[in-house]
Design an enzyme around this catalytic site. Structure first.
Site, PDB file in Angstrom:
ATOM      1  N   SER A 148       2.221  14.623   0.188  1.00 13.56           N
ATOM      2  CA  SER A 148       3.435  14.350  -0.586  1.00 13.56           C
ATOM      3  C   SER A 148       3.308  15.077  -1.921  1.00 13.56           C
ATOM      4  CB  SER A 148       3.522  12.840  -0.853  1.00 13.56           C
ATOM      5  OG  SER A 148       4.513  12.545  -1.821  1.00 13.56           O
ATOM      6  N   TYR A 161       0.416   4.196  -2.896  1.00 17.25           N
ATOM      7  CA  TYR A 161       0.891   5.422  -2.243  1.00 17.25           C
ATOM      8  C   TYR A 161       0.291   6.657  -2.915  1.00 17.25           C
ATOM      9  CZ  TYR A 161       4.350   8.577  -0.055  1.00 17.25           C
ATOM     10  OH  TYR A 161       4.973   9.573   0.656  1.00 17.25           O
TER      11      TYR A 161
HETATM   12  P1  NAD Z   1       9.570   7.066   8.372  1.00 16.35           P
HETATM   13  O1  NAD Z   1       9.532   5.647   7.942  1.00 16.35           O
HETATM   14  O2  NAD Z   1      10.870   7.669   8.807  1.00 16.35           O
HETATM   15  O3  NAD Z   1       8.503   7.335   9.531  1.00 16.35           O
HETATM   16  C1  NAD Z   1       7.197   6.806   9.448  1.00 16.35           C
HETATM   17  C2  NAD Z   1       6.548   6.884  10.812  1.00 16.35           C
HETATM   18  O4  NAD Z   1       5.252   6.272  10.715  1.00 16.35           O
HETATM   19  C3  NAD Z   1       7.335   6.102  11.876  1.00 16.35           C
HETATM   20  O5  NAD Z   1       7.270   6.782  13.110  1.00 16.35           O
HETATM   21  C4  NAD Z   1       6.554   4.790  11.955  1.00 16.35           C
HETATM   22  O6  NAD Z   1       6.674   4.131  13.214  1.00 16.35           O
HETATM   23  C5  NAD Z   1       5.133   5.303  11.750  1.00 16.35           C
HETATM   24  N1  NAD Z   1       4.224   4.225  11.372  1.00 16.35           N
HETATM   25  C6  NAD Z   1       4.303   3.365  10.319  1.00 16.35           C
HETATM   26  N2  NAD Z   1       3.306   2.471  10.372  1.00 16.35           N
HETATM   27  C7  NAD Z   1       2.571   2.774  11.486  1.00 16.35           C
HETATM   28  C8  NAD Z   1       1.433   2.220  12.102  1.00 16.35           C
HETATM   29  N3  NAD Z   1       0.805   1.135  11.599  1.00 16.35           N
HETATM   30  N4  NAD Z   1       0.959   2.795  13.234  1.00 16.35           N
HETATM   31  C9  NAD Z   1       1.579   3.865  13.782  1.00 16.35           C
HETATM   32  N5  NAD Z   1       2.672   4.427  13.245  1.00 16.35           N
HETATM   33  C10 NAD Z   1       3.158   3.884  12.119  1.00 16.35           C
HETATM   34  O7  NAD Z   1       8.951   7.884   7.144  1.00 16.35           O
HETATM   35  P2  NAD Z   1       8.998   9.428   6.710  1.00 16.35           P
HETATM   36  O8  NAD Z   1       9.746   9.503   5.442  1.00 16.35           O
HETATM   37  O9  NAD Z   1       9.359  10.298   7.841  1.00 16.35           O
HETATM   38  O10 NAD Z   1       7.457   9.637   6.323  1.00 16.35           O
HETATM   39  C11 NAD Z   1       6.547  10.361   7.126  1.00 16.35           C
HETATM   40  C12 NAD Z   1       5.411  10.842   6.250  1.00 16.35           C
HETATM   41  O11 NAD Z   1       5.911  11.746   5.267  1.00 16.35           O
HETATM   42  C13 NAD Z   1       4.677   9.738   5.484  1.00 16.35           C
HETATM   43  O12 NAD Z   1       3.286   9.995   5.460  1.00 16.35           O
HETATM   44  C14 NAD Z   1       5.272   9.855   4.094  1.00 16.35           C
HETATM   45  O13 NAD Z   1       4.398   9.372   3.109  1.00 16.35           O
HETATM   46  C15 NAD Z   1       5.461  11.346   3.998  1.00 16.35           C
HETATM   47  N6  NAD Z   1       6.419  11.765   2.979  1.00 16.35           N
HETATM   48  C16 NAD Z   1       7.721  11.379   3.056  1.00 16.35           C
HETATM   49  C17 NAD Z   1       8.613  11.805   2.082  1.00 16.35           C
HETATM   50  C18 NAD Z   1      10.064  11.446   2.119  1.00 16.35           C
HETATM   51  O14 NAD Z   1      10.758  11.707   1.117  1.00 16.35           O
HETATM   52  N7  NAD Z   1      10.581  10.884   3.180  1.00 16.35           N
HETATM   53  C19 NAD Z   1       8.151  12.590   1.021  1.00 16.35           C
HETATM   54  C20 NAD Z   1       6.819  12.948   0.970  1.00 16.35           C
HETATM   55  C21 NAD Z   1       5.950  12.535   1.974  1.00 16.35           C
END
Ligand code: NAD
Length: 266
Positions: A148, A161
């Site tokens: 991130s 986080y």
């Molecule tokens: P999201 O909530 O859409 O997806 C998260 C995924 O992780 C889902 O498939 C969920 O089922 C899975 N997950 C959560 N807990 C779990 C567990 N205990 N076991 C197995 N799977 C599990 O979130 P996203 O925004 O797509 O985030 C994905 C990644 O990207 C994360 O690591 C997040 O920190 C990172 N990220 C997101 C953003 C953003 O703006 N959305 C920015 C920077 C980084």
């Protein structure tokens, strides 16, 4: 003449947390380039099966699902073994599963701290530990950690986080040094804000923590940080993922790749 090609046909990719958001988009992009896919993540069983079947059909690749819970090391190890067994090889590991909680440090629930460190950081330790012997035996592998912008800079109210994301950057660099001579690369993609279900939840939590409206969170907190004033699009992450997975990315190792409209340049 260039000999670079980005066709991933015959390769296998495991993407944690790929039932939603960024993980689902990355899995789809890898499948579109020909890779067989192991999906993972939580969610409704029928919805996951529909996602799996649709991805396989649209891209003409094999797509399997493994339900490993990222809180459980033995399930993570089993997921890697499953991917290897199903397809006979494991070329790409994407550590993407993640959760968020936004709260002042003095009110931050202990159990949220533990869960965020376990899912956003420790799960990657277990998956990498399991996959490295397979990739070493193959003489090639690609590990991409979805970190991130918060792996590079901090924001208030996100102690767990930011700690986990800075931690995964350290893990990325360390393993990159350990496996560099085996044809394996380990890198981190550092997205800014992408409009996923995770971010939608965060908008409400941040509004509560800061005592402002949800519109103000989007305008004055999230997009203020991003100089482009736009959310990052899924395909912008998929493009980088495919570059890192291909031979073109072979000399990128132990690096952080910000995709955040210039946020961390400030
Ligand atoms: P999201 O909530 O859409 O997806 C998260 C995924 O992780 C889902 O498939 C969920 O089922 C899975 N997950 C959560 N807990 C779990 C567990 N205990 N076991 C197995 N799977 C599990 O979130 P996203 O925004 O797509 O985030 C994905 C990644 O990207 C994360 O690591 C997040 O920190 C990172 N990220 C997101 C953003 C953003 O703006 N959305 C920015 C920077 C980084």
């Amino acid at each position: 003449m260039s000999t670079i090609q980005t066709d991933l046909s015959g390769q296998t990719a495991v993407i944690t947390g790929s039932t939603s958001g960024i993980g689902a988009a990355l899995a789809d992009g890898l499948a579109a380039s020909g890779a067989n896919i192991i999906l993972n993540g939580l969610g409704d069983a029928d919805a996951i099966e529909a996602l799996r079947a649709d991805m396989a059909k649209r891209h003409g690749v094999e797509v399997r699902y493994h339900p490993a819970n990222m809180l459980k090391p033995e399930e993570i190890t089993a997921m890697v073994g499953f991917g290897h067994q199903e397809f006979g090889r494991l070329d790409i590991l994407v550590n993407n599963a993640g959760i968020q909680h936004v709260e002042k440090i003095e009110n931050f629930p202990d159990e949220k701290w533990d869960a965020i460190i376990a899912i956003n950081l420790t799960s990657a330790f277990h998956s990498i530990k399991a996959v490295v012997p397979i990739m070493k035996a193959q003489g090639r592998g690609r590990i991409v950690n979805i970190a991130s912008a918060h792996a590079l800079v901090a924001s208030p109210f996100k102690s767990a986080y930011v700690a986990a994301k800075h931690g995964i950057m350290g893990l990325t660099k360390t393993v990159a040094l350990e496996v560099a001579e085996h044809g394996i690369t380990v890198n981190a993609i550092c997205p800014g804000y992408v409009r996923t279900p995770l971010v939608d939840g965060q908008i409400a939590d941040t509004a509560r923590a800061r005592g402002i409206s949800e519109e103000a969170v989007v305008r004055d907190v999230m997009l203020t940080a991003q100089p482009t004033k736009k959310f990052v699009e899924y395909d912008e992450l998929v493009g980088l993922m495919l570059y890192l997975a291909s031979d073109a990315g072979a000399s990128c190792n132990g690096a952080a790749f910000p995709v955040e409209g210039g946020w961390t340049a400030a």
